[in-house]
Design a protein around this motif. Structure first.
Motif, mmCIF file in Angstrom:
data_model
loop_
_atom_site.group_PDB
_atom_site.id
_atom_site.type_symbol
_atom_site.label_atom_id
_atom_site.label_comp_id
_atom_site.label_asym_id
_atom_site.label_seq_id
_atom_site.Cartn_x
_atom_site.Cartn_y
_atom_site.Cartn_z
ATOM 1 N N LYS A 81 0.834 -1.204 0.000
ATOM 2 C CA LYS A 81 0.000 0.000 0.000
ATOM 3 C C LYS A 81 0.866 1.250 0.000
ATOM 4 C CE LYS A 81 -3.743 2.329 2.496
ATOM 5 N NZ LYS A 81 -4.770 2.211 3.560
ATOM 6 N N ARG A 82 1.894 1.279 0.871
ATOM 7 C CA ARG A 82 2.751 2.465 0.956
ATOM 8 C C ARG A 82 3.497 2.717 -0.344
ATOM 9 N NH1 ARG A 82 7.798 2.296 1.661
ATOM 10 N NH2 ARG A 82 7.834 0.328 2.799
ATOM 11 N N GLU A 83 4.072 1.667 -0.929
ATOM 12 C CA GLU A 83 4.862 1.859 -2.139
ATOM 13 C C GLU A 83 3.996 2.281 -3.320
ATOM 14 O OE1 GLU A 83 8.014 1.994 -2.574
ATOM 15 O OE2 GLU A 83 8.669 1.326 -0.606
ATOM 16 N N VAL A 84 2.762 1.761 -3.399
ATOM 17 C CA VAL A 84 1.880 2.099 -4.516
ATOM 18 C C VAL A 84 1.337 3.516 -4.376
ATOM 19 C CG1 VAL A 84 -0.358 1.558 -5.575
ATOM 20 C CG2 VAL A 84 1.256 -0.278 -5.052
ATOM 21 N N LEU A 85 0.988 3.927 -3.157
ATOM 22 C CA LEU A 85 0.368 5.233 -2.957
ATOM 23 C C LEU A 85 1.375 6.344 -2.699
ATOM 24 C CD1 LEU A 85 -2.720 4.320 -0.721
ATOM 25 C CD2 LEU A 85 -2.618 4.626 -3.207
ATOM 26 N N ASP A 86 2.545 5.998 -2.142
ATOM 27 C CA ASP A 86 3.414 7.062 -1.643
ATOM 28 C C ASP A 86 4.901 6.724 -1.780
ATOM 29 O OD1 ASP A 86 3.802 9.549 -0.440
ATOM 30 O OD2 ASP A 86 3.963 8.695 1.561
ATOM 31 N N GLY A 87 5.235 5.781 -2.631
ATOM 32 C CA GLY A 87 6.630 5.354 -2.666
ATOM 33 C C GLY A 87 7.148 5.106 -4.060
ATOM 34 N N ARG A 88 7.999 4.100 -4.178
ATOM 35 C CA ARG A 88 8.695 3.812 -5.420
ATOM 36 C C ARG A 88 7.786 3.293 -6.527
ATOM 37 N NH1 ARG A 88 13.916 5.834 -5.834
ATOM 38 N NH2 ARG A 88 14.616 6.160 -3.693
ATOM 39 N N LEU A 89 6.569 2.918 -6.196
ATOM 40 C CA LEU A 89 5.631 2.422 -7.207
ATOM 41 C C LEU A 89 4.452 3.373 -7.381
ATOM 42 C CD1 LEU A 89 5.584 -1.337 -6.099
ATOM 43 C CD2 LEU A 89 6.961 -0.287 -7.897
ATOM 44 N N ARG A 90 4.676 4.653 -7.057
ATOM 45 C CA ARG A 90 3.569 5.621 -7.048
ATOM 46 C C ARG A 90 3.063 5.953 -8.447
ATOM 47 N NH1 ARG A 90 3.596 11.142 -7.106
ATOM 48 N NH2 ARG A 90 5.860 11.148 -6.942
ATOM 49 N N THR A 91 3.975 5.997 -9.423
ATOM 50 C CA THR A 91 3.568 6.351 -10.783
ATOM 51 C C THR A 91 3.773 5.157 -11.706
ATOM 52 O OG1 THR A 91 5.763 7.145 -11.428
ATOM 53 C CG2 THR A 91 4.296 8.722 -10.347
ATOM 54 N N TRP A 92 3.058 5.178 -12.829
ATOM 55 C CA TRP A 92 3.167 4.067 -13.767
ATOM 56 C C TRP A 92 4.578 3.900 -14.314
ATOM 57 C CZ3 TRP A 92 0.211 0.123 -13.866
ATOM 58 C CH2 TRP A 92 -1.126 0.247 -13.468
ATOM 59 N N ASP A 94 7.294 4.352 -12.766
ATOM 60 C CA ASP A 94 8.052 3.684 -11.705
ATOM 61 C C ASP A 94 7.741 2.193 -11.638
ATOM 62 O OD1 ASP A 94 9.210 6.086 -10.904
ATOM 63 O OD2 ASP A 94 7.604 6.540 -9.472
ATOM 64 N N ARG A 95 6.556 1.820 -12.066
ATOM 65 C CA ARG A 95 6.107 0.430 -11.924
ATOM 66 C C ARG A 95 6.496 -0.458 -13.099
ATOM 67 N NH1 ARG A 95 -0.007 2.516 -10.572
ATOM 68 N NH2 ARG A 95 0.486 3.590 -8.617
ATOM 69 N N VAL A 96 6.864 0.171 -14.233
ATOM 70 C CA VAL A 96 7.046 -0.614 -15.453
ATOM 71 C C VAL A 96 8.131 -1.669 -15.295
ATOM 72 C CG1 VAL A 96 7.768 -0.526 -17.865
ATOM 73 C CG2 VAL A 96 6.143 1.155 -16.987
ATOM 74 N N LEU A 97 9.368 -1.255 -14.954
ATOM 75 C CA LEU A 97 10.481 -2.202 -14.937
ATOM 76 C C LEU A 97 10.311 -3.278 -13.863
ATOM 77 C CD1 LEU A 97 13.098 -2.745 -16.493
ATOM 78 C CD2 LEU A 97 14.318 -1.579 -14.649
ATOM 79 N N PRO A 98 10.093 -2.918 -12.583
ATOM 80 C CA PRO A 98 9.896 -3.993 -11.596
ATOM 81 C C PRO A 98 8.629 -4.792 -11.836
ATOM 82 C CG PRO A 98 9.462 -1.855 -10.601
ATOM 83 C CD PRO A 98 10.064 -1.587 -11.942
ATOM 84 N N GLY A 99 7.587 -4.142 -12.377
ATOM 85 C CA GLY A 99 6.331 -4.852 -12.627
ATOM 86 C C GLY A 99 6.487 -5.905 -13.706
ATOM 87 N N VAL A 100 7.133 -5.528 -14.812
ATOM 88 C CA VAL A 100 7.361 -6.478 -15.898
ATOM 89 C C VAL A 100 8.300 -7.590 -15.444
ATOM 90 C CG1 VAL A 100 8.424 -6.738 -18.170
ATOM 91 C CG2 VAL A 100 6.851 -4.859 -17.747
ATOM 92 N N ALA A 101 9.349 -7.217 -14.676
ATOM 93 C CA ALA A 101 10.286 -8.219 -14.157
ATOM 94 C C ALA A 101 9.575 -9.206 -13.240
ATOM 95 C CB ALA A 101 11.434 -7.536 -13.420
ATOM 96 N N ALA A 102 8.698 -8.685 -12.377
ATOM 97 C CA ALA A 102 7.956 -9.559 -11.460
ATOM 98 C C ALA A 102 7.022 -10.487 -12.238
ATOM 99 C CB ALA A 102 7.157 -8.718 -10.462
#
Length: 404
Positions: A81-92, A94-102
């Motif tokens: 919750k913290r990372e998605v709303l207020d951290g390293r995954l807050r913007t799309w 930011d989410r692309v590389l770790p999201g695709v890797a995951a």
């Protein structure tokens, strides 16, 4: 006259998490090693008898896996919750590389496992076992390597593991749910509604949330859904005060609970889980067992599937210009981190216990496969990162714009 002392800015939750997870990973390694030693010593009968002993309605092992691990999943939910709303995954972006890797790191290992177990229908249920990454173990290895690993890679691995944990939670809820009890599900829904109401009413004290959270855990335990999901549901209702552009707000209820739970999770809950579940007797282990579908599927899923999925997907999205390689990291270092993603200890063991709850033999094969695959990934990942040259900062990728 003394100059005023500079105001100390609170450590960011991410930096604190990196420190706690890394050192906690070393403790987890020690507890797993101790479990293996005890399970293969004269203390083995007492070890296994203690895990099967009942304390009230549950055995010791179930208290560990259903109750203590619910607290761990609560922490996982808070981090997500913290990372998605207020951290390293807050913007799309930011989410692309770790999201695709995951995503690659979950899909490829599952496919490897299915390929090995295709002609063994009774073991197909374990497809998700190699799909998980153990962030504590992986960061523990990075901690041992020190400054040889760029901070950007540690952040990338942490973000990847958080998304990976979210995937594991969804997999557990969707694929490893027993026969459902509608009355208990109704009770869980009411408890969750109360928690949601507390959040909407602006209640910031943690005590009401935790009390109702215990009630939620009891209902979920009796509902047929695994009890640890209650921890994630509770986390989703803990209030978070956004602190975008500033250090984490130390008065935010979510941050307060996260910082309270981190040391307990890293240095008590996960080591207890590791000690209770990593103990497997090696007395009956033969070369044939190492080639059994479950053992081989889990080990190859972690070793081959993880590195192919994580590194392959990262390579594709960077080559396509959708994301940047982590700053100051070479491709060989990225590959080393992909190898470390094959350390699947905690979540892999946990999913294995759910998949083969009625088969002690398959549970043992799962543990052997997890330990074998994780140890190989740990050793080779550390070796690659130890000798890999660093990379220069990649050129900034221009944002893709639609043609006018």
């Amino acid at each position: 006259m003394h100059a005023p002392s500079p105001i100390r800015r609170p450590f960011s939750a991410l930096r604190a998490m990196l420190h706690n997870e890394a050192s906690g990973g070393l403790v987890l390694m020690a507890s797993a090693a101790l479990a293996l030693v005890v399970a293969n010593s004269a203390l083995a009968p007492a070890y296994f008898a203690t895990l099967k002993a009942y304390l009230g309605p549950l055995s010791v092992l179930h208290w560990v896996n259903d109750a203590l691990m619910a607290v761990f999943f609560l922490l996982v939910g808070l981090e997500i919750k913290r990372e998605v709303l207020d951290g390293r995954l807050r913007t799309w972006p930011d989410r692309v590389l770790p999201g695709v890797a995951a995503l690659g790191g979950m899909v490829a290992p599952g496919l490897v496992y299915l390929a090995v177990n295709w002609h063994s229908p009774e073991t197909l249920r374990g497809w998700a076992i190699p799909a998980a990454t153990d962030i504590a173990f992986a960061l523990g290895v990075l901690a041992l390597l020190g400054s040889r690993v760029p901070v950007s890679l540690k952040i990338f691995l942490t973000a990847l593991a958080i998304i990976d944990d979210l995937g594991a939670v969804l997999i557990i809820a969707a694929f490893y749910t027993a026969e459902l009890s509608l009355p208990m599900l109704g009770g869980a829904a009411v408890a969750f509604a109360v928690l949601f109401g507390l959040n909407k009413a602006g209640v910031s004290r943690l005590t009401p949330y935790l009390v109702v959270g215990v009630v939620l855990w009891v209902f979920v335990l009796k509902s047929g859904i695994h009890a640890t999901i209650a921890g994630v549901l509770l986390a989703m209702t803990i209030p978070l005060r956004l602190s975008i552009g500033k250090p984490d707000d130390p008065t935010s209820p979510l941050h307060k609970l996260e910082h309270i739970l981190h040391p307990w999770s890293s240095f008590l809950i996960l080591p207890i889980f590791g000690f209770a579940n990593a103990g497997v007797s090696l007395a009956g282990v033969t070369g044939k067992m190492m080639l059994d579908p479950v053992t081989l599927g889990v080990a190859l899923g972690l070793f081959l599937g993880k590195q192919v999925g994580v590194f392959g997907f990262v390579l594709v999205v960077v080559r396509l210009g959708w994301a940047q390689r982590p700053a100051h990291a070479s491709w060989l270092q990225v590959y080393g981190v992909a190898l470390l993603c094959g350390i699947g200890f905690t979540m892999s063991l946990f999913i294995g216990l759910l998949a083969f709850a009625d088969s002690p033999e398959l549970e043992a094969e799962t543990k052997i496969g997890v330990l074998a695959g994780s140890l190989v990934c740990m050793a080779l990942g550390a070796l690659v990162l130890r000798f890999a040259p660093g990379g220069s900062r990649p050129a900034k990728v221009a944002a893709a714009r639609p043609n006018p």
